[in-house]
Design a protein around this motif. Structure first.
Motif, PDB file in Angstrom:
ATOM      1  N   UNK A 127       0.928  -1.530  -0.075  1.00 58.89           N
ATOM      2  CA  UNK A 127       0.094  -0.220   0.135  1.00 58.89           C
ATOM      3  C   UNK A 127       0.822   1.433  -0.045  1.00 58.89           C
ATOM      4  N   UNK A 128       1.887   1.479   0.912  1.00 57.08           N
ATOM      5  CA  UNK A 128       2.558   2.458   0.712  1.00 57.08           C
ATOM      6  C   UNK A 128       3.639   2.580  -0.278  1.00 57.08           C
ATOM      7  N   UNK A 129       3.789   1.694  -1.096  1.00 62.04           N
ATOM      8  CA  UNK A 129       4.474   1.951  -2.285  1.00 62.04           C
ATOM      9  C   UNK A 129       3.519   2.567  -3.312  1.00 62.04           C
ATOM     10  N   UNK A 130       2.461   1.992  -3.441  1.00 60.35           N
ATOM     11  CA  UNK A 130       1.452   2.534  -4.381  1.00 60.35           C
ATOM     12  C   UNK A 130       1.184   4.072  -4.130  1.00 60.35           C
ATOM     13  N   UNK A 131       1.166   4.333  -2.874  1.00 66.05           N
ATOM     14  CA  UNK A 131       1.051   5.691  -2.291  1.00 66.05           C
ATOM     15  C   UNK A 131       2.104   6.442  -2.800  1.00 66.05           C
ATOM     16  N   UNK A 132       3.401   6.177  -2.384  1.00 68.22           N
ATOM     17  CA  UNK A 132       4.429   6.971  -2.861  1.00 68.22           C
ATOM     18  C   UNK A 132       4.579   6.966  -4.298  1.00 68.22           C
TER      19      UNK A 132
END
Length: 208
Positions: A78-83
Motif C-alpha cells: 500500500x505504501x509503495x503505491x501511495x508513494x
C-alpha cells in the motif's frame, strides 16, 4: 489563492480544489476521486491516475498543490503505491511551475479540527462545515483531499494570493479574520494553528 489537495492512492486518489476568499473564507471548487483497477498492471494504473491529475491541473489551474506526506505503514504494498502516486503528482505540478507542499495526516487533522489525532469521520464533518456542504464528500479520500487543501491555506503564516498572512480560525473557535487589504497585523495564533504547529513539530521529531 487556489489549492489542489491530493490524497494519493493507487486504487483511489482523492482530489479537491479549494479557493481562499476575502474575509478568511474558503470555497470548494471541485472534488472527486481518480480510480484504477487493482487487477491491472501497475504501470497502466499509474498512467490512468496521472492522466486524471493532469486533467485536473489543466482545468482548475491551482496556484499550489498540497499532497499528503507518505509515511511508513505495515502494508508495504500500500505504501509503495501511495508513494508512486505522490511522485507523479509532484512531477506534474513542478512541470507546470507550481509549488508543492507535503502535509502529514496529523497536520491536516489539526488544521481542520484543532486536534492532530481526530478520527476520519470528524475530519469529514469539519470539512463539510468549513465549506458549507450538506454532508461530507464521499468516499473519505475525497474529503481528505479537501482537508489537505484547507490545511495548506490555513497553515501558520500561509501566504495568500496577495502575499498577506492568513490567520484563519476553524469555525467555532471564536477567532475572526480581518479581510483587510493592507499588511496583516500580528495576531495570536488560533487554537487550530497552534495544534497545527504542534503536529508539525511532532512530525519532524518522528520523521512523519
Amino acid at each position: 489563492m487556489r489549492v489542489l489537495g491530493v490524497d494519493p492512492g493507487l486504487t483511489r486518489c482523492g482530489l479537491g480544489v479549494v479557493d481562499a476568499l476575502p474575509g478568511r473564507r474558503v470555497r470548494m471548487v471541485a472534488v472527486g476521486v481518480a480510480r484504477s483497477d487493482p487487477d491491472d498492471d501497475v504501470a497502466h494504473r499509474l498512467s490512468i491516475i496521472a492522466a486524471e491529475v493532469d486533467a485536473w491541473l489543466d482545468e482548475h489551474r491551482p496556484d499550489a498543490v498540497a499532497v499528503e506526506r507518505v509515511f511508513a505503514q505495515h502494508n508495504v504494498r500500500t505504501v509503495m503505491g501511495t508513494a508512486q502516486v505522490s511522485g507523479l503528482v509532484m512531477v506534474a505540478a513542478v512541470r507546470r511551475g507550481l509549488p508543492v507542499a507535503l502535509h502529514t495526516p496529523s497536520e491536516v487533522k489539526a488544521a481542520v479540527t484543532g486536534h492532530g489525532r481526530a478520527p476520519k469521520d470528524q475530519v469529514g464533518r469539519m470539512v463539510a462545515r468549513i465549506l458549507g456542504l450538506d454532508e461530507p464528500p464521499k468516499p473519505a479520500d475525497a474529503a481528505d483531499a479537501l482537508a489537505l487543501a484547507i490545511c495548506h491555506l490555513w497553515r501558520p503564516s500561509a501566504p495568500s494570493a496577495a502575499g498577506l498572512t492568513l490567520s484563519v480560525a476553524v469555525p467555532g473557535t471564536g477567532a475572526p479574520g480581518t479581510g483587510s487589504s493592507g499588511p496583516a497585523p500580528r495576531t495570536t495564533a488560533t487554537p487550530a494553528q497552534r495544534a497545527w504547529a504542534q503536529a508539525e513539530a511532532a512530525a519532524r521529531r518522528t520523521g512523519r
